[in-house]
Design a protein around this motif. Structure first.
Motif, PDB file in Angstrom:
ATOM      1  N   LYS A   1       0.845  -1.211   0.000  1.00  0.00           N
ATOM      2  CA  LYS A   1       0.000   0.000   0.000  1.00  0.00           C
ATOM      3  C   LYS A   1       0.868   1.244   0.000  1.00  0.00           C
ATOM      4  CE  LYS A   1      -4.280  -1.660   2.172  1.00  0.00           C
ATOM      5  NZ  LYS A   1      -5.134  -1.607   3.392  1.00  0.00           N
ATOM      6  N   ARG A   2       1.963   1.189   0.756  1.00  0.00           N
ATOM      7  CA  ARG A   2       2.872   2.336   0.782  1.00  0.00           C
ATOM      8  C   ARG A   2       3.485   2.554  -0.598  1.00  0.00           C
ATOM      9  NH1 ARG A   2       8.483   3.029   2.114  1.00  0.00           N
ATOM     10  NH2 ARG A   2       8.866   5.190   2.728  1.00  0.00           N
TER      11      ARG A   2
ATOM     12  N   SER B   1       1.026   6.280  -6.848  1.00  0.00           N
ATOM     13  CA  SER B   1      -0.191   6.969  -7.291  1.00  0.00           C
ATOM     14  C   SER B   1      -0.030   8.483  -7.342  1.00  0.00           C
ATOM     15  CB  SER B   1      -1.357   6.609  -6.359  1.00  0.00           C
ATOM     16  OG  SER B   1      -1.119   7.086  -5.040  1.00  0.00           O
TER      17      SER B   1
ATOM     18  N   ASN C   1       2.118   1.712  -3.427  1.00  0.00           N
ATOM     19  CA  ASN C   1       1.055   2.216  -4.305  1.00  0.00           C
ATOM     20  C   ASN C   1       0.720   3.677  -4.026  1.00  0.00           C
ATOM     21  OD1 ASN C   1       0.826  -0.268  -5.580  1.00  0.00           O
ATOM     22  ND2 ASN C   1      -0.703  -1.033  -4.126  1.00  0.00           N
ATOM     23  N   ARG C   2       0.808   4.062  -2.733  1.00  0.00           N
ATOM     24  CA  ARG C   2       0.540   5.471  -2.403  1.00  0.00           C
ATOM     25  C   ARG C   2       1.557   6.390  -3.072  1.00  0.00           C
ATOM     26  NH1 ARG C   2      -0.783   3.579   2.844  1.00  0.00           N
ATOM     27  NH2 ARG C   2       1.343   3.991   3.552  1.00  0.00           N
TER      28      ARG C   2
END
Length: 590
Positions: free
Chosen positions: A242-243, A249, A245-246
């Motif tokens: 998630k990190r 993004s 992807n953050r």
């Protein structure tokens, strides 16, 4: 964006490959240049058509001419794109093939210590996920790097030449901000992706371990606990990703904001120039179309840093593996054949790498060609370690081990292993049929030879009872077979090559006494002039050996023939009595 952990860094690391495939990549980049130049035609044509229409000078013949020009540009774009895709994507696939082959061959050359340091799941992650990321550098990385420069540069030049240099300079004012943002985000992405790859390795290793040990997990009723442990690793991996992807993004929004600012500047300042008569409305339309053509190069920079940072982290991991050296290597001009199979084992001491405890000490014995040696002792006494040194799984020890009068380190590993048939404690079978498992190291052997080996190991009659006999698939790791059948197939696989030296490391533990006797009689008949070493827990496996060694705590505590050891009334005699009593009780119960 041209130093540190960014494009130039990883491209420099892969320089050896780009040099090797320079012709392919030169053609690919030239095709990209041609594509970029052809892409300049449509915006210019659209602007010219707009001006002709605005001025009322657009005739039918002129319209068809410019439409034909657009069609021609479209066909050329197709051809040039096919060329660069074939060259660049083909080069990426070739790099992946080379790295996969190189890494797999590297695994095959590494010693036992290497596989003690690296878990199977980690190695699998390197050979799959990491290599995919490196491949993307040679494909998508080259494309985005070259295309962003070529398309972006040619578009900016066209904007200056065909429209207005002042409007171009003002419109690109926000673009340097993109480079700054991309660099900062790229550095964060590199660190985050390194952590992500490590997490993937842990997850991969957990999956491999759980699937391999599924029977044990179920037998002990640890299903829920193992699933919970797996879910914890999955959750941790997801949080790490998630990190990633953050950070990833953030590239597109930053690019969109900067491109949006460029559009605003182009329309406001361009409109002012149109009103002032400095440029025509068609030129402004062309300029906006050129700005639109800049969208891909700008987004490509964000994508570039994504691909590059992932590939950079993965390449470092793979490169680190490839730099590890095996401690067991062939000497220059090593011997390629063994003249005799007599063994002179004179070991003073051996300690496993990374350990302070001496594992073996004062292990000395002579095994003449054609004789049989038995090695027995308690679990963990050091019996298998004696065999490991004979197989050259480790080369660093005090003493010398000779075969045929020469130090085993004077032979090539291939020569040594070709002369030895080895049946390990763990009977690993491949997920193919029975026949190919038996002739794994001798695919040139015909059916009679396969059956002869099976008869020697007392597995032939069992095979005939299988539905497809020798064509029966054994499943992954021989899952469809019993423990005794696995052992006997492993013995058949070792004896089919008719090795000068046969080593059986506790290879009869899963067979009954009658089958054990059949196997030993078969081996004795077939190997009268060849050397055999039998390591066993069950003393009946070695009772006919020419010499028996009793090993305890890494030392030879007793030695002699079966009768001599019984007369000595030591550990061997005590264990023989216990085992004979156990067998008697089992026969009476039956």
């Amino acid at each position: 964006m041209m130093n540190g952990g960014v494009p130039v860094g990883i491209f420099k690391k892969l320089g050896w490959y780009f040099k090797q495939e320079k012709k392919r990549y030169i053609i690919g980049v030239l095709a990209l240049v041609a594509t970029a130049l052809v892409n300049l035609i449509p915006p210019r044509v659209i602007g010219i058509l707009a001006d002709l229409f605005d001025q009322g000078h657009l005739t039918g013949s002129a319209a068809w001419w410019w439409i034909g020009t657009l069609l021609t540009a479209g066909i050329l774009q197709y051809l040039f794109r096919f060329a660069w895709r074939n060259m660049i994507w083909g080069g990426a696939a070739k790099l992946e093939k080379q790295l996969r082959s190189r890494l797999f061959w590297h695994f095959m050359q590494m010693d036992d210590t290497f596989f003690q340091r690296h878990r199977t799941g980690d190695l699998m992650a390197h050979a799959t996920n990491d290599l995919n990321a490196v491949q993307n550098v040679a494909g998508a990385g080259i494309l985005t790097f070259a295309d962003s420069i070529i398309t972006g540069g040619s578009t900016l030049i066209a904007m200056m030449i065909f429209v207005d240099w002042r409007l171009t300079l003002v419109a690109i004012i926000p673009l340097p901000l993109l480079a700054v943002a991309a660099r900062r985000l790229g550095m964060k992405l590199h660190a985050a992706f390194s952590e992500s790859q490590a997490a993937f390795s842990r997850l991969n290793d957990k999956t491999q371990e759980s699937v391999s040990g599924i029977k044990v997990i179920k037998t002990f009723g640890q299903d829920k606990e193992d699933v919970a442990d797996f879910n914890r690793i999955v959750d941790r991996t997801i949080n790490i990703n998630k990190r990633v992807n953050r950070i990833d993004s953030l590239f597109d929004p930053v690019t969109s904001i900067i491109i949006g600012a460029t559009y605003v500047i182009a329309i406001i300042y361009g409109g002012t120039l149109v009103n002032a008569g400095t440029i025509t409305i068609g030129s402004l339309i062309s300029f906006v179309a050129y700005v639109n053509a800049l969208v891909w190069p700008m987004f490509a920079i964000g994508r570039l840093f994504n691909v590059i940072e992932r590939g950079n982290a993965s390449y470092d991991r793979v490169h680190e593996l490839l730099q590890e050296k095996s401690e067991v290597v062939n000497k220059p001009h090593a011997l390629t054949t063994l003249s005799h199979s007599n063994i002179d084992y004179a070991l003073d001491s051996f300690t496993y790498p990374g350990s302070d405890k001496v594992t073996l000490q004062d292990i000395h014995f002579d095994l003449p060609e054609g004789h049989q040696l038995g090695i027995v002792g308690r679990v963990g006494a050091g019996k298998t370690t004696i065999i490991k040194l004979l197989l050259r799984e480790f080369d660093h020890y005090d003493g010398v081990i000779k075969i045929g009068g020469r130090d085993i380190r004077d032979y090539t590993l291939e020569a040594l292993h070709n002369a030895i048939g080895y049946v390990p404690q763990d009977n690993f079978l491949f997920s193919t049929d029975v026949r190919n498992n038996i002739r794994f190291s001798a695919y040139d052997k015909d059916q009679p030879a396969v059956e002869a080996a099976a008869k020697t190991s007392a597995i032939h009659d069992d095979i005939l009872q299988f539905a497809d006999q020798y064509d029966t698939l054994v499943g992954e790791k021989g899952v469809s077979l019993s423990g005794g059948q696995k052992q006997r197939l492993s013995i058949a696989r070792a004896v089919i090559t008719e090795p000068d030296i046969l080593i059986m490391d506790d290879a009869l533990s899963a067979v009954d006494a009658k089958t054990e006797e059949q196997i030993l009689e078969g081996l004795q008949a077939d190997r009268q002039d060849k050397t055999t070493i039998i390591v066993a827990q069950r003393l009946s496996s070695v009772m006919h050996a020419d010499e028996i060694l009793v090993v305890d705590d890494g030392r030879i505590t007793e030695r002699g023939t079966h009768d001599q050891l019984l007369a000595d009334n030591g550990w061997y005699a005590e264990m023989w009595s216990e085992q004979q009593l156990t067998q008697s009780l089992e026969r009476s119960d039956a």
